[in-house]
Design a protein around this motif. Structure first.
Motif, PDB file in Angstrom:
ATOM      1  N   ASP A 169       0.747  -1.333  -0.052  1.00 25.26           N
ATOM      2  CA  ASP A 169      -0.121  -0.035   0.136  1.00 25.26           C
ATOM      3  C   ASP A 169       1.350   1.361  -0.077  1.00 25.26           C
ATOM      4  N   GLU A 170       0.838   1.931  -0.897  1.00 22.86           N
ATOM      5  CA  GLU A 170       1.359   3.469  -1.375  1.00 22.86           C
ATOM      6  C   GLU A 170       1.093   4.166   0.124  1.00 22.86           C
ATOM      7  N   GLY A 171       0.578   3.824   1.032  1.00 24.74           N
ATOM      8  CA  GLY A 171      -0.287   5.362   2.183  1.00 24.74           C
ATOM      9  C   GLY A 171       0.457   4.294   3.478  1.00 24.74           C
ATOM     10  N   THR A 172       0.249   3.252   3.798  1.00 30.25           N
ATOM     11  CA  THR A 172       1.305   2.666   4.900  1.00 30.25           C
ATOM     12  C   THR A 172       2.648   1.690   4.837  1.00 30.25           C
ATOM     13  N   GLY A 173       2.556   1.733   3.470  1.00 24.00           N
ATOM     14  CA  GLY A 173       3.874   1.713   3.319  1.00 24.00           C
ATOM     15  C   GLY A 173       4.374  -0.363   3.019  1.00 24.00           C
ATOM     16  N   CYS A 174       3.109  -0.991   4.145  1.00 22.64           N
ATOM     17  CA  CYS A 174       2.908  -2.303   4.396  1.00 22.64           C
ATOM     18  C   CYS A 174       2.283  -3.512   3.076  1.00 22.64           C
ATOM     19  N   CYS A 175       2.407  -4.986   2.997  1.00 21.37           N
ATOM     20  CA  CYS A 175       1.472  -5.933   2.135  1.00 21.37           C
ATOM     21  C   CYS A 175      -0.084  -5.281   3.141  1.00 21.37           C
ATOM     22  N   GLY A 176      -1.150  -6.514   2.468  1.00 28.38           N
ATOM     23  CA  GLY A 176      -2.172  -6.962   2.699  1.00 28.38           C
ATOM     24  C   GLY A 176      -1.997  -7.997   3.605  1.00 28.38           C
ATOM     25  N   ASP A 177      -2.582  -7.720   4.714  1.00 24.41           N
ATOM     26  CA  ASP A 177      -2.446  -8.833   5.608  1.00 24.41           C
ATOM     27  C   ASP A 177      -3.169 -10.115   5.059  1.00 24.41           C
ATOM     28  N   ASN A 178      -3.060 -10.566   4.404  1.00 26.06           N
ATOM     29  CA  ASN A 178      -3.881 -12.237   3.317  1.00 26.06           C
ATOM     30  C   ASN A 178      -5.614 -12.673   3.521  1.00 26.06           C
ATOM     31  N   ASP A 179      -6.259 -10.762   4.161  1.00 23.12           N
ATOM     32  CA  ASP A 179      -8.014 -11.214   4.732  1.00 23.12           C
ATOM     33  C   ASP A 179      -8.609 -10.539   3.714  1.00 23.12           C
ATOM     34  N   PRO A 180      -9.842 -10.846   4.849  1.00 20.00           N
ATOM     35  CA  PRO A 180     -11.192  -9.978   3.829  1.00 20.00           C
ATOM     36  C   PRO A 180     -10.493  -8.402   4.938  1.00 20.00           C
ATOM     37  N   ILE A 181     -11.367  -7.114   4.322  1.00 21.99           N
ATOM     38  CA  ILE A 181     -10.885  -6.061   4.935  1.00 21.99           C
ATOM     39  C   ILE A 181     -12.379  -6.189   6.929  1.00 21.99           C
ATOM     40  N   ASP A 182     -11.215  -5.749   7.249  1.00 22.51           N
ATOM     41  CA  ASP A 182     -12.461  -6.012   8.797  1.00 22.51           C
ATOM     42  C   ASP A 182     -13.219  -4.744   8.744  1.00 22.51           C
ATOM     43  N   VAL A 183     -14.218  -5.040   9.381  1.00 24.42           N
ATOM     44  CA  VAL A 183     -15.068  -3.843   9.824  1.00 24.42           C
ATOM     45  C   VAL A 183     -15.927  -3.369  11.324  1.00 24.42           C
ATOM     46  N   CYS A 184     -15.461  -1.904  11.702  1.00 25.83           N
ATOM     47  CA  CYS A 184     -16.167  -2.442  13.412  1.00 25.83           C
ATOM     48  C   CYS A 184     -17.430  -0.926  13.789  1.00 25.83           C
ATOM     49  N   GLU A 185     -18.553  -2.263  13.374  1.00 30.47           N
ATOM     50  CA  GLU A 185     -20.377  -1.521  12.800  1.00 30.47           C
ATOM     51  C   GLU A 185     -20.076  -1.052  14.582  1.00 30.47           C
ATOM     52  N   ILE A 186     -20.356   0.823  14.673  1.00 30.55           N
ATOM     53  CA  ILE A 186     -20.792   1.150  15.749  1.00 30.55           C
ATOM     54  C   ILE A 186     -22.366   1.330  16.006  1.00 30.55           C
ATOM     55  N   GLY A 187     -23.453   0.706  15.837  1.00 32.11           N
ATOM     56  CA  GLY A 187     -24.418   0.912  16.317  1.00 32.11           C
ATOM     57  C   GLY A 187     -24.608   0.549  17.726  1.00 32.11           C
ATOM     58  N   SER A 188     -26.132   0.598  17.762  1.00 30.26           N
ATOM     59  CA  SER A 188     -26.718   0.324  19.281  1.00 30.26           C
ATOM     60  C   SER A 188     -26.936  -1.573  18.592  1.00 30.26           C
ATOM     61  N   LYS A 189     -27.770  -1.797  18.134  1.00 34.83           N
ATOM     62  CA  LYS A 189     -27.922  -3.433  18.163  1.00 34.83           C
ATOM     63  C   LYS A 189     -26.413  -3.942  18.403  1.00 34.83           C
ATOM     64  N   VAL A 190     -26.910  -5.106  19.427  1.00 38.43           N
ATOM     65  CA  VAL A 190     -25.337  -6.766  19.411  1.00 38.43           C
ATOM     66  C   VAL A 190     -26.173  -7.727  18.585  1.00 38.43           C
ATOM     67  N   CYS A 191     -25.667  -7.203  17.270  1.00 34.78           N
ATOM     68  CA  CYS A 191     -25.747  -7.999  16.265  1.00 34.78           C
ATOM     69  C   CYS A 191     -25.200  -9.611  16.444  1.00 34.78           C
ATOM     70  N   SER A 192     -25.907 -10.082  15.755  1.00 44.02           N
ATOM     71  CA  SER A 192     -25.311 -11.697  16.360  1.00 44.02           C
ATOM     72  C   SER A 192     -24.339 -12.371  15.131  1.00 44.02           C
ATOM     73  N   ARG A 193     -24.097 -13.424  15.308  1.00 44.79           N
ATOM     74  CA  ARG A 193     -22.157 -14.386  14.551  1.00 44.79           C
ATOM     75  C   ARG A 193     -23.086 -14.666  13.496  1.00 44.79           C
ATOM     76  N   GLY A 194     -22.826 -14.335  12.438  1.00 41.23           N
ATOM     77  CA  GLY A 194     -22.949 -14.828  10.865  1.00 41.23           C
ATOM     78  C   GLY A 194     -24.548 -14.339  10.745  1.00 41.23           C
ATOM     79  N   GLU A 195     -24.683 -13.076  11.132  1.00 44.48           N
ATOM     80  CA  GLU A 195     -25.331 -11.843  10.903  1.00 44.48           C
ATOM     81  C   GLU A 195     -24.755 -11.280   9.618  1.00 44.48           C
ATOM     82  N   VAL A 196     -26.061 -11.290   8.417  1.00 39.87           N
ATOM     83  CA  VAL A 196     -25.007 -10.344   7.075  1.00 39.87           C
ATOM     84  C   VAL A 196     -26.201  -8.679   7.184  1.00 39.87           C
TER      85      VAL A 196
END
Length: 285
Positions: free
Chosen positions: A105-132
């Motif tokens: 990456d040009e901005g970070t100077g490091c290569c990717g971690d080989n995974d899908p991109i992570d998300v931190c969802e900040i809403g009020s609901k506690v979601c369920s594992r596997g929920e889309v």
């Protein structure tokens, strides 16, 4: 929901109960439009807020189910570094993305971690594992995890009652004072109880805005498209899918059913070890 060491959680269509690959068959684009036009995407929830079990999409398994990470033969739980308890957001990933370990990456100077991109969802609901869920992207943080770029997208569930008040990263700072700072602190120190050094960040730990984040997502989606088309070598990553018809890895519903039927039967979940609730105290540098 807890899993035994060999158990996996598969994503299925609500209408037909047919299995899908959580990484390759769930679409990235939540609005069935072009990626150029909006900032709403599908998110696969791996870890509900306040929980500790380190769950992740199994990128090397057929159909990419969700599994609990195992370290040194033991199921992995994230430590509680005071004042945090478990994950402080609903945590998951954007499907059809790939942080390519062969791309610097040009901005970070490091290569990717080989995974899908992570998300931190900040809403009020506690979601369920596997929920889309559909999430509105607000910004991103560039974690450098053991020398690899590990983007953390900040987003909010579009069905959250306050979602309309959030349109960019500065709205998070305004509406949830201290939350972004807590997010940096969480990612900086969560591996310290395991004897590892504090994590570092690109851009001096500065959160980038919505437009920057969407561009990062589009870039990782392009890397995934090259992966799913076998135009780049993904190593041990399993690209089996049911929806990308021009992919050499596309399989039939019968093939997917056979994969599910071959999985080991469900067994009783392991109890959560009592030490998972322990709090760790460290001075902030």
């Amino acid at each position: 929901m807890l899993l035994a060491p060999r158990q996996r959680l598969l994503i299925r269509l609500t209408s037909t109960k047919k299995p899908r690959s959580s990484r390759n068959s769930v679409g990235l684009d939540a609005e069935k439009d072009t990626l150029e036009s909006h900032n709403v995407f599908n998110m696969v929830v791996e870890i509900p807020r306040w929980t500790n079990a380190k769950m992740e999409i199994a990128t090397k398994d057929p159909l990419n189910p969700i599994k609990q990470d195992v370290k040194k033969g033991k199921l992995r739980y994230v430590a509680n570094v005071f004042p945090h308890k478990g994950y402080i957001w609903n945590y998951g990933a954007l499907p059809q993305t790939w942080e390519d370990p062969g791309h610097k990456d040009e901005g970070t100077g490091c290569c990717g971690d080989n995974d899908p991109i992570d998300v931190c969802e900040i809403g009020s609901k506690v979601c369920s594992r596997g929920e889309v869920i559909k999430v509105k992207v607000l910004g991103t943080l560039a974690l450098i995890d053991e020398g690899e770029t590990d983007w953390k997208i900040i987003a909010i569930n579009v069905e959250d009652p306050e979602a309309g008040n959030y349109n960019d990263i500065h709205d998070v700072r305004r509406m949830k004072p201290g939350y972004l700072e807590a997010t940096v602190d969480w990612f900086r120190r969560y591996k310290v109880p395991d004897g590892k050094p504090e994590n570092q960040f690109a851009f001096n730990g500065e959160f980038k805005d919505k437009d920057f984040a969407v561009n990062v997502i589009k870039s990782t989606h392009e890397h995934w498209k090259a992966l799913i088309a076998k135009k780049t070598d993904g190593g041990e990553i399993n690209c089996t899918n049911l929806t990308v018809s021009d992919s050499p890895f596309c399989c039939s519903q019968e093939c997917a059913k056979a994969t599910v039927d071959a999985a080991p039967p469900c067994t009783a979940a392991n109890p959560i070890p009592p030490e998972v609730d322990k709090w760790f105290y460290y001075p902030k540098n």
